[in-house]
Design a protein around this motif. Structure first.
Motif, PDB file in Angstrom:
ATOM      1  N   GLN A 141      -9.006  81.844   7.425  1.00 16.53           N
ATOM      2  CA  GLN A 141      -7.591  82.204   7.318  1.00 16.53           C
ATOM      3  C   GLN A 141      -7.473  83.638   6.808  1.00 16.53           C
ATOM      4  N   SER A 142      -6.459  83.900   6.082  1.00 16.07           N
ATOM      5  CA  SER A 142      -6.280  85.225   5.497  1.00 16.07           C
ATOM      6  C   SER A 142      -7.398  85.492   4.497  1.00 16.07           C
TER       7      SER A 142
ATOM      8  N   ASP B 112       4.333  63.049   5.447  1.00 15.24           N
ATOM      9  CA  ASP B 112       3.269  62.748   6.409  1.00 15.24           C
ATOM     10  C   ASP B 112       3.306  63.708   7.590  1.00 15.24           C
ATOM     11  N   GLU B 113       4.507  64.050   8.025  1.00 10.73           N
ATOM     12  CA  GLU B 113       4.627  64.942   9.170  1.00 10.73           C
ATOM     13  C   GLU B 113       4.077  66.326   8.856  1.00 10.73           C
ATOM     14  N   VAL B 114       4.399  66.829   7.679  1.00  8.82           N
ATOM     15  CA  VAL B 114       3.871  68.136   7.266  1.00  8.82           C
ATOM     16  C   VAL B 114       2.338  68.073   7.236  1.00  8.82           C
TER      17      VAL B 114
ATOM     18  N   GLU C 213      -0.714  77.779   2.586  1.00  6.56           N
ATOM     19  CA  GLU C 213      -0.778  77.173   3.917  1.00  6.56           C
ATOM     20  C   GLU C 213       0.183  75.984   4.006  1.00  6.56           C
ATOM     21  N   ILE C 214       0.201  75.215   2.933  1.00  2.00           N
ATOM     22  CA  ILE C 214       1.114  74.067   2.878  1.00  2.00           C
ATOM     23  C   ILE C 214       2.560  74.545   2.876  1.00  2.00           C
TER      24      ILE C 214
ATOM     25  N   LYS D 144      -6.581  83.883  -3.850  1.00  4.31           N
ATOM     26  CA  LYS D 144      -6.478  82.662  -4.651  1.00  4.31           C
ATOM     27  C   LYS D 144      -5.164  81.948  -4.333  1.00  4.31           C
ATOM     28  N   GLY D 145      -5.239  80.671  -4.148  1.00 10.58           N
ATOM     29  CA  GLY D 145      -4.030  79.896  -3.861  1.00 10.58           C
ATOM     30  C   GLY D 145      -3.611  79.920  -2.414  1.00 10.58           C
TER      31      GLY D 145
END
Lengths: 218, 218
Positions: A14-15, A45-47, A25-26, A19-20
């Motif tokens: 990813q990037s 659940d969908e996320v 992403e979430i 940190k974090g």
DNA sequence: ACAAAAACATACTCGATTGTATGTTTTTAC
DNA sequence: GTAAAAACATACAATCGAGTATGTTTTTGT
């Protein structure tokens, strides 16, 4: 037999290893889901599914769904403040600075329309969904930040009136009308995948121009 | 022992005995609940409770929750069309008619902000919640009516440009900006119980004025 | 006055969803 | 290298809310 679940992504996928970034992403995916379907219609659940993981991951970082929403909201407001900050430091008469602020805000609304859509939802999610005292406190802070943001525009409008670069008008109502004009883009604007920065800038110009120059011909 | 449930309201309790007023009562309360908490966060039981009845009554008139939503949305759009109709029939140059339309729209947004808030939610409730073919058809009709409404303003803006009473500008973007400026009031405006028509008219004027005259001083 | 239909109330089903409890793997700290 | 902690996955509990089935009262048409 190989593991059913593959190895977890490394930061370099990813990037750059900030940190974090797993949490970020979430937040990004939650913003997307909340925008597309709305907060209440989106399930945790969908996320998770669209992240290719399970609820376990989300509830590892967030105590509840509303806390995740708060983080998306916070991030959205942060982007708004950062966007207009340079414009506010501009030197120039009252209207010139206001113009720069409106342009910066318009561009930010387009660029981060996913997050700003969620921010707008935050207006409706008041007291009902924030159950714990801690959540109510967070909610209050977010509302305060929205008020502070609008306050920057009100102050600048007042300065421009004092400046004589703006006709006399109702400061509060004008601020709400101007911001609303730009923020309503959450309903009709969707980013094209191949859209360039220049194209967004041009659209922002088309949005702000009628507000500054008005509709009258001369 | 008297009945636990009192006698049902007679038509004379409410508005004059118009046919279908029992249904209208449900629509009004649904609009209020949907505005306050949003469609998904509002339960059918809650609407019923605040009407002082049970779900049975609502499901007697509506096959599903989304169908009730559709009726609120339809009513909201009807109010919008009816509001701008007189203004559209005004004689005058392009900008004068546009001005009248914007004023009428602003007043309607304030007067019916409960319904119009729900209409705005309709933008997000797209394909997901409409499951049956019949519901998808209804959804399409509502979207069409929203487009038609915006089309009236786009046409008038184009007419005013052709008219030379309006500078040349992007018709589509300008329409969205102007309408957004007024429609954003769903987020900040709440009716005071004692508010007069004159006060709402004055507020509408303060909203439309900066749009017509713009911000520049001269 | 009486049958039919309209207008509800009551009680239930069932699926969806939030949150939790616990186990497993990966990373980190020393 | 190893113990502890972080980062998840899995399976489950418990609730809530939409929709239904059915019974009861009120209205209406004749």
């Amino acid at each position: 037999m190989p593991d059913v679940v593959g190895p977890r992504n490394t930061p370099t996928d990813q990037s750059p290893r900030k940190k974090g970034w797993r949490k970020a992403e979430i937040i990004d995916m939650a913003a997307l889901c909340f925008m597309e379907r709305g907060y209440h219609a989106t399930s945790v659940d969908e996320v998770a599914d669209r992240l290719g993981c399970t609820k376990g991951r989300i509830y590892h970082y967030y105590a509840s769904k509303i806390d995740l929403f708060f983080d998306v909201h916070r991030e959205g407001m942060k982007k708004l403040f950062e966007a207009i900050e340079p414009a506010m430091k501009t030197t120039g008469d009252g209207l010139t600075v206001l113009h720069a602020m409106l342009m910066a805000h318009a561009k930010a609304m387009l660029e981060h329309h996913t997050f700003e859509n969620v921010v707008a939802q935050g207006v409706q999610i008041h007291r009902f969904d924030a159950t714990t005292e801690d959540q109510r406190q967070t909610m209050k802070l977010l509302i305060d930040s929205r008020d502070r943001f609008e306050g920057f525009f009100k102050d600048q409008i007042a300065a421009a009136i004092a400046d004589k670069t703006l006709r006399d008008m109702d400061v509060s109502v004008t601020a709400k009308v101007l911001l609303g004009a730009l923020q309503w883009s959450i309903f009709w604007y969707r980013a094209r995948p191949d859209e360039t920065v220049a194209e967004r800038e041009e659209l922002a110009r088309k949005m702000v121009e009628p507000l500054i120059d008005g509709l009258r011909r001369n």
